[in-house]
Scaffold this motif. Structure first.
Motif: not given
Length: 480
Positions: A428-438
């Protein structure tokens, strides 16, 4: 130019390729392989895959061969495309059992240190640390965990405000796509590298575009080809990153805090205690920046397109974001609790990503022969996983062409494994939450400042691995 170079390439390799193709056909004879075609010698079906639409390529073959699995040859690799929600589940639940990560050869050439990662490394001896790699470095300090992102969210909010003020405030008509790229690259450079220099970042945008296109292209180094431009761009970015690394080392030597991924990668060691060479750090950081750049920019761009064409949906997003804003003090920046109040805005973005996936799919390498849907896929083959086998299927999403964020309301939810924009399972993409916030920090600021109209409603979208509006998505702005 790309087609001319392709013709030259065919003229050079075709005689050799015919012999290879004949041998390959004999070696596969008699095996219970999935239905499908390997296409042309050497090129396989790469041209149809890259220069058409990947979702059409997959959809046509699902109808012709099997809705569950078919074989093809893409980017020089014998590949099984496993389709549908059952296929998604099969791949996600068999990571490191049947599959391991694989980067196509163009990626391996562009991110040179990755050429050494074709096979998984042996396990370390007892008591030894794992070999430092990019996944370990970003997961161990927890950069993408909520508690880390929580501290970074106010900076994301501030950057979005500043860039909208600088590039859009006071203008009647603007292009969305260039700003979306500037926003996402600025955020990625700040978060991953710890640099906050607008001029320095602006110089890199075109280079990252070239690399993103080149990652899934025919490996031809003839001048003018997509891959040739990508190699030149990668060289330029690598040079800039080595300079950043030297500056970071100098700052750390004076006691500067380690608040970004680059700092931790600099101090990471392998089992012998050796540090990563600067060139390898530059390669890995370039891969992270590319991953955090094009996908977020795509989501922002097509949010502006679909919401700009849907006044009722824009009104609901504006109402939600103004409620968030009114609950805060003057000048107070976004915090973690505010995100929980943006449920409808995230539903809108989820629908945007269903219609225009920021990531079409990824490849895996087969670790052991396996059987799926009655067919055998041999060890060493590649498997292609793609969201396109479910995203537009009316069985799972009624009226799939319609932009309808209400699909994600409290009513019936899409069946499991039908909506997986960030993948699933251990990968699962580890940057999922980062992308959501951005993306949400940008949405919060853009709807508070403007309403907008899409100038070219039927604007053509170029490419699918990196969907790009042909004219940059011009919009007409109206300040509140």
């Amino acid at each position: 130019m790309e087609l001319l170079s392709l013709a030259l390439l065919l003229a050079i390799v075709l005689p050799i390729a015919l012999a290879i193709f004949a041998f390959r056909g004999r070696s596969d004879a008699g095996s219970n392989l999935p239905p499908g075609s390997f296409g042309w010698p050497v090129l396989g079906e790469t041209v149809e895959f890259l220069f058409g639409k990947p979702e059409k390529f997959v959809g046509d073959r699902m109808k012709k061969y099997s809705p569950d699995i078919f074989k093809t040859s893409i980017l020089g690799e014998k590949t099984a495309v496993i389709c549908g929600p059952n296929g998604h589940k099969f791949i996600f639940t068999n990571e490191q059992k049947l599959f391991t990560s694989f980067r196509p050869h163009p990626m391996q050439r562009l991110f040179r240190s990755y050429t050494k990662a074709a096979a998984p490394p042996p396990p370390p001896a007892a008591g030894q640390p794992l070999k430092a790699d990019v996944t370990q470095v970003i997961r161990t300090p927890g950069f993408f965990k909520p508690e880390a992102l929580m501290r970074y969210l106010p900076k994301m909010d501030s950057i979005s405000q500043q860039l909208l003020q600088t590039h859009w405030q006071g203008k009647d008509q603007v292009l969305v796509h260039p700003l979306s790229k500037t926003v996402t690259l600025t955020l990625a450079c700040r978060f991953f590298l710890g640099i906050d220099n607008p001029e320095r970042i602006a110089r890199l945008v075109d280079h990252f575009d070239a690399i993103t296109l080149g990652m899934h292209s025919i490996m031809s180094s003839f001048p003018g080809t997509i891959f040739y431009k990508a190699e030149k761009a990668a060289t330029a970015i690598r040079k800039e990153l080595v300079t950043v690394i030297k500056e970071k080392k100098a700052a750390m030597a004076t006691g500067a805090p380690m608040q970004d991924i680059l700092s931790h990668m600099i101090v990471a060691t392998d089992p012998t205690g050796k540090f990563m060479p600067e060139a390898e750090i530059a390669d890995k950081m370039m891969g992270l920046l590319v991953a955090g750049y094009s996908t977020v920019a795509t989501a922002i761009t097509f949010f502006m397109k679909y919401v700009g064409q849907s006044p009722d949906i824009y009104g609901k997003v504006l109402s939600e974001q103004m409620a968030v804003s009114k609950a805060k003090k003057e000048g107070e920046l976004l915090d973690w609790d505010d995100l929980a109040k943006m449920k409808y805005s995230w539903n809108v973005l989820s629908e945007v990503m269903r219609l225009v996936p920021p990531l079409q799919g990824t490849f895996r390498e087969v670790l052991a022969d396996f059987t799926y849907a009655g067919y055998t896929v041999p060890k060493g083959w590649k498997v292609y996983w793609t969201v396109s086998t479910t995203n537009m299927n009316p069985e799972y999403f009624p009226n799939p062409e319609k932009f309808d964020p209400s699909r994600y309301d409290d009513g019936p939810v899409p069946p499991p494994y039908t909506y997986v924009p960030f993948g699933g399972g251990p990968r699962l993409c580890p940057g999922k939450e980062y992308a959501r916030l951005a993306v949400l920090s940008f949405v919060h600021n853009v709807v508070k400042k403007f309403r907008w109209e899409v100038v070219v409603p039927e604007e053509k979208v170029l490419g699918d691995m990196m969907p790009t509006p042909e004219k940059g998505l011009p919009i007409r702005l109206h300040s509140h």
